[in-house]
Structures are given as C-alpha cells and as structure tokens.
Enzyme design. Structure first.
Site, mmCIF file in Angstrom:
data_model
loop_
_atom_site.group_PDB
_atom_site.id
_atom_site.type_symbol
_atom_site.label_atom_id
_atom_site.label_comp_id
_atom_site.label_asym_id
_atom_site.label_seq_id
_atom_site.Cartn_x
_atom_site.Cartn_y
_atom_site.Cartn_z
ATOM 1 N N THR A 219 12.815 -33.979 7.523
ATOM 2 C CA THR A 219 14.049 -34.013 6.751
ATOM 3 C C THR A 219 14.527 -35.453 6.642
ATOM 4 O OG1 THR A 219 14.650 -31.825 7.592
ATOM 5 C CG2 THR A 219 16.409 -33.126 6.593
ATOM 6 N N ASP B 39 -1.514 -37.901 -0.002
ATOM 7 C CA ASP B 39 -0.508 -36.984 -0.554
ATOM 8 C C ASP B 39 0.238 -37.639 -1.719
ATOM 9 O OD1 ASP B 39 0.754 -34.547 -0.677
ATOM 10 O OD2 ASP B 39 2.317 -35.066 0.755
#
Length: 494
Positions: A177, A289
């Site tokens: 997060t 990614d």
C-alpha cells in the site's frame, strides 16, 4: 494504719477496721505509698475510650482526634463516641481518591515504560534484522560520493501520514500500500508499506536502497530513503502528482488531451529506462512488471517508471533465469508463463502491450470485451493481420493524421509481441526506434521517407545523460497498481 491513696472502712465481722486502695489505685494499702496509680489506658478491660485515652492520677479521660466530635467513649449512645465532621470527611475522600489516582498513574507509568522499552527492543531487533547496520555502515563509508539515502524513524513516517490514515492512501497493489505523506520540511513523499519481505535477500535489498537513492534519473521515481524499525521495511519515494499512465489512457477526459507527441514521448522515455536497465547498468535488471499502472506521470506528463517490487538481477555470466512466474495478466510474456524462463525479452513483451495501450486506448485485459478481444495483445495482432489497425486505434490519434507514424509504431509493437522471445527486438533497439520516430514527430513537416540516416545521427537525444543503476533483488518503487497478480509456480521453473 491506712496510708496515702487508701480508704478506711469498719470491719464487717467484728472489731477493728480495714484499709483498701482508693478507686484508680492498686497495691498494698497497709504499706507507706503502697497504693499506686492504675494506667487504665493500658488495660483493655478498663479502657472504655473509642479513639484517644489519656491517663490521669486515679482516673483516665477520653477524647476524639481532629475532625471528629463527641465524648470519645464507647457505648454508641447519643453524644457518645466520636463522629466525623462533614468537612473532614470530604478531605478524607479527596485524599483517598488522590492516593488511588496516584497509584493508578504509577502503575500506568510503569506499564507504559515497560511497553516502550519492549517497543524499543523490537525496533532495534527489526533494524538489525532488516539490514540497518549494513546500510548505516555503507552510508558512513568515506568514499561515498553522496549520502542521499536517509534512514527514517517510525515516528517520522507515522506523523507524515497521520498514523497511516485511510485518507492518505494513494495506491494499493499486490506488493503493498502506498501512502501520501508530508515531511517537516514540507516535502511531499510517497511511503510504500510492502506486504512481505524476503529475509534471505536483505543484503541485496540494502544495496539496492543505497544505489537507487543516489540516482537522479528524470524517468525513474527517486528513492529518498527507508525505515527499517518495523517487521516489513518501509520505502520512501518522491511523490509524483499526476497519476498513472493507465489513468490518462483510460479516462476519457484525460485521454482526449493526450496528444500523439506526448504518447510517443512517454513511450520513448519508458523504453530508455528499460534499455538502460538491460544494457547499461553494471548488473542488468529485468523489471518484470512493466505496465501502464507502473508508469507515473508528473505535471508535465514526464514518464516516471516505478514499482520495482518484482524485479530481478541478471548475473553477468547469465542471460536468463528460471523463477517463479510473477507479473500481471495481460502484460505477461507467454513464453515466460509457459517455461518460467525469465529473460530481458519478457520486459520487451510487456512494453509492447503498453505501446498498444497508447495506440488503442484499450485495457490490456478486459472481460467486458468479446472472448477473442479480451487479450489486447492478441486482439491487436489479429487486427493488424486483417488490416484493421485503424479500426482499433484511438480516435484522438487518428484525427491527428499521422498515419505513417502510427503504422511504424504498430509494427514496432508487433515485433515486441512476437511469441518467440528470441525474435523480439532488444529494448535498446526499441528505444532507438522510438527516439527516431519521436524526432520525426517533432519535425512534423518532414516525412519518414525524407529523413536519411546521416540526419538522424545529429538529432538530439534527451535521455542519454542520466540513467539508473540498481543492485540487489528488487523490492522498491511505488505503485498505483489496480491489478497486481503473483502467478503460481509452474513445473518448468525452479
């Protein structure tokens, strides 16, 4: 014969008299000074005082202590005993309450002190466990040219994020997060709380923090420092305030303002970073990614590559690695997915999907589309094969009338999306091609057929002066990712 402190009475059975000690005295009444005073206060049977007893010659008196009134004698009758004064009762209650509060405060203070010491021990333990001593040692080395990496305390980051309040969340993904925070010097930062940390890779993690914090690359999100005092280290980055490329491509209000030149520049800047990671860095890095949510944009739409959480080092004596498949559906290299064999070409494939996103304005994977159109890469290749490219290209691009440039970008994306990894171009080749096309776009009056190679040699290159160097198994970069996925391990990997 009766002496002092005695009384004389007639004999009861005949002639003569007898002597007895007076009341309050005892002893031999026939001896000189034979009767002596009794201390009634010392004799429980004789002492009838409730509170205070005073012995006097031949008797005793009772009294009450301060704050009480009455005769001080036992009995319980009206006026007897000691009764507390109302004002004194209040004082006693206040005193008792104060004593209780003081006791509770002392207990709380001791508990807080114990808890604080325990927390300090845990922080010291985590600091050592997360490589804090190694990081501090490297920062203190005299030959370091910069000491930009800062080790933040938990208190600093808790204060910066209002104790990680929900309102401070700016991104959530598979790796953690991200919170928006403000440091005391008014520097706005992004603080990433990762979900997991690999204890076996602490040394590489520290090396990466050291290197990334010293890089000032305009197309990489800058790492400012870290916090090692909790179980999973926190990473602190510069805050990029204009969202992700994903937001700008797929939000109709924003995509209409994303011109062809801007899209081409973003693609070129991103390719330049990947080219550097693969070809120029001292130890090659595979990002693993690459996707539009991991490309942030600043106020000037400058690309900032982020979220290196899945990245891998490629040792100099190797060109490929066998790893657990990791990445995001829609961007994942199909050959890597089947073989678990990670190469630099896996980033090339993912970048090809981003190129198609920039061209079409469509999401890399969407279950809202028809089955044959769910995978953007497959849908794009099919459309290109059937000569339907301009049916899927973003309308705002078509309206700019740069058909030839669109075709060239589409062909470049096609090469990046080749199923066989060995047939794909390198990121260096992709970056050079995009730089060429970008230069042509900046010279809008010159067609691609009129620009010769000699002219291209002298065209300016804007991204060759500052690139990033990294080291260690990567666990950095922050993300506004909407769809992070960790793929299961396949039998072909190890």
């Amino acid at each position: 014969m009766c002496t002092k402190n005695t009384s004389c009475t007639n004999a009861e059975n005949g002639y003569g008299y007898k002597c007895t000690c007076s009341k309050g005295y005892r002893g031999n009444p026939y001896l000189e000074n034979g009767c002596h005073d009794i201390d009634e206060c010392e004799d429980p049977k004789m002492n009838q005082c409730e509170k205070i007893c005073h012995n006097v010659i031949g008797n005793y008196t009772c009294s009450c202590p301060n704050g009480y009134h009455g005769d001080g004698k036992k009995g319980g009758g009206i006026g007897q005993g000691c009764t507390i004064n109302p004002s004194h009762l209040k004082e006693i209650l206040v005193g008792v309450a104060g004593a209780i509060i003081a006791l509770l405060f002392s207990i709380g203070f001791l508990y807080y002190g114990h808890k604080k010491m325990k927390l300090i021990r845990f922080r010291e333990q985590y600091f050592k466990q997360n490589g804090g001593l190694l990081l501090q040692q490297q920062l203190d080395e005299p030959d370091k040219t910069t000491k930009a990496a800062k080790i933040f305390s938990t208190k600093e980051l808790e204060k910066a994020t209002n104790n990680y309040h929900e309102s401070k969340i700016v991104g959530q993904g598979g790796y953690g997060t991200v919170y928006k925070g403000s440091l005391p010097n008014d520097t706005v930062v992004a603080i990433k709380k990762s979900k997991l940390v690999d204890q076996s890779q602490i040394e590489q993690f520290i090396n990466e923090v050291i290197v990334l914090s010293q890089i000032n690359h305009r197309n990489v999100v800058k790492l400012l420092g870290c916090c090692l005092e909790i179980e999973v280290p926190l990473l602190v980055y510069e805050f990029i305030n204009n969202g992700t490329l994903f937001d700008h491509i797929h939000d109709p209000k924003k995509s209409s303002k994303l011109s062809w030149k801007t899209r081409l520049r973003i693609a070129s800047e991103t390719a330049g970073v990947l080219s550097y990671l693969h070809s120029v860095a001292s130890i090659p890095i595979i990002h693993r990614d690459i996707k539009s949510t991991n490309i942030l944009l600043d106020a000037n739409h400058t690309a900032k590559v982020s979220d290196f959480g899945a990245s891998k080092l490629i040792p100099l004596d190797q060109t490929q690695l066998f790893t657990m498949v990791q990445g995001t559906w829609g961007y994942l290299d199909p050959e890597y997915l089947l073989t678990s064999q990670l190469t630099e070409k896996s980033d090339v494939y993912s970048f090809g999907v981003v190129l198609v996103e920039l061209l079409t304005g469509k999401k890399a994977l969407s279950f809202d589309r028809l089955e044959e159109e769910r995978s953007l890469a497959m849908f794009f290749l099919s459309s290109l094969k059937n000569d339907k490219l301009f049916q899927i290209v973003e309308e705002v691009i078509v309206n700019e009338g740069i058909i030839e440039q669109v075709r060239e970008i589409a062909n470049l994306a096609k090469r990046c999306l080749t199923i066989k990894a060995e047939e794909r171009p390198t990121m260096k080749e992709v970056a050079i091609e995009l730089e060429r096309l970008r230069a042509m776009a900046n010279h809008s009056g010159v067609s691609s057929t009129n620009v010769n190679q000699e002219e291209m040699v002298h065209l300016p290159r804007e991204r060759t002066d500052a690139y990033m160097d990294t080291s260690g198994i990567m666990n950095t970069g922050y993300t506004n990712s909407m769809e992070d996925h960790i793929m299961p391990e396949f039998s072909g990997g190890r």
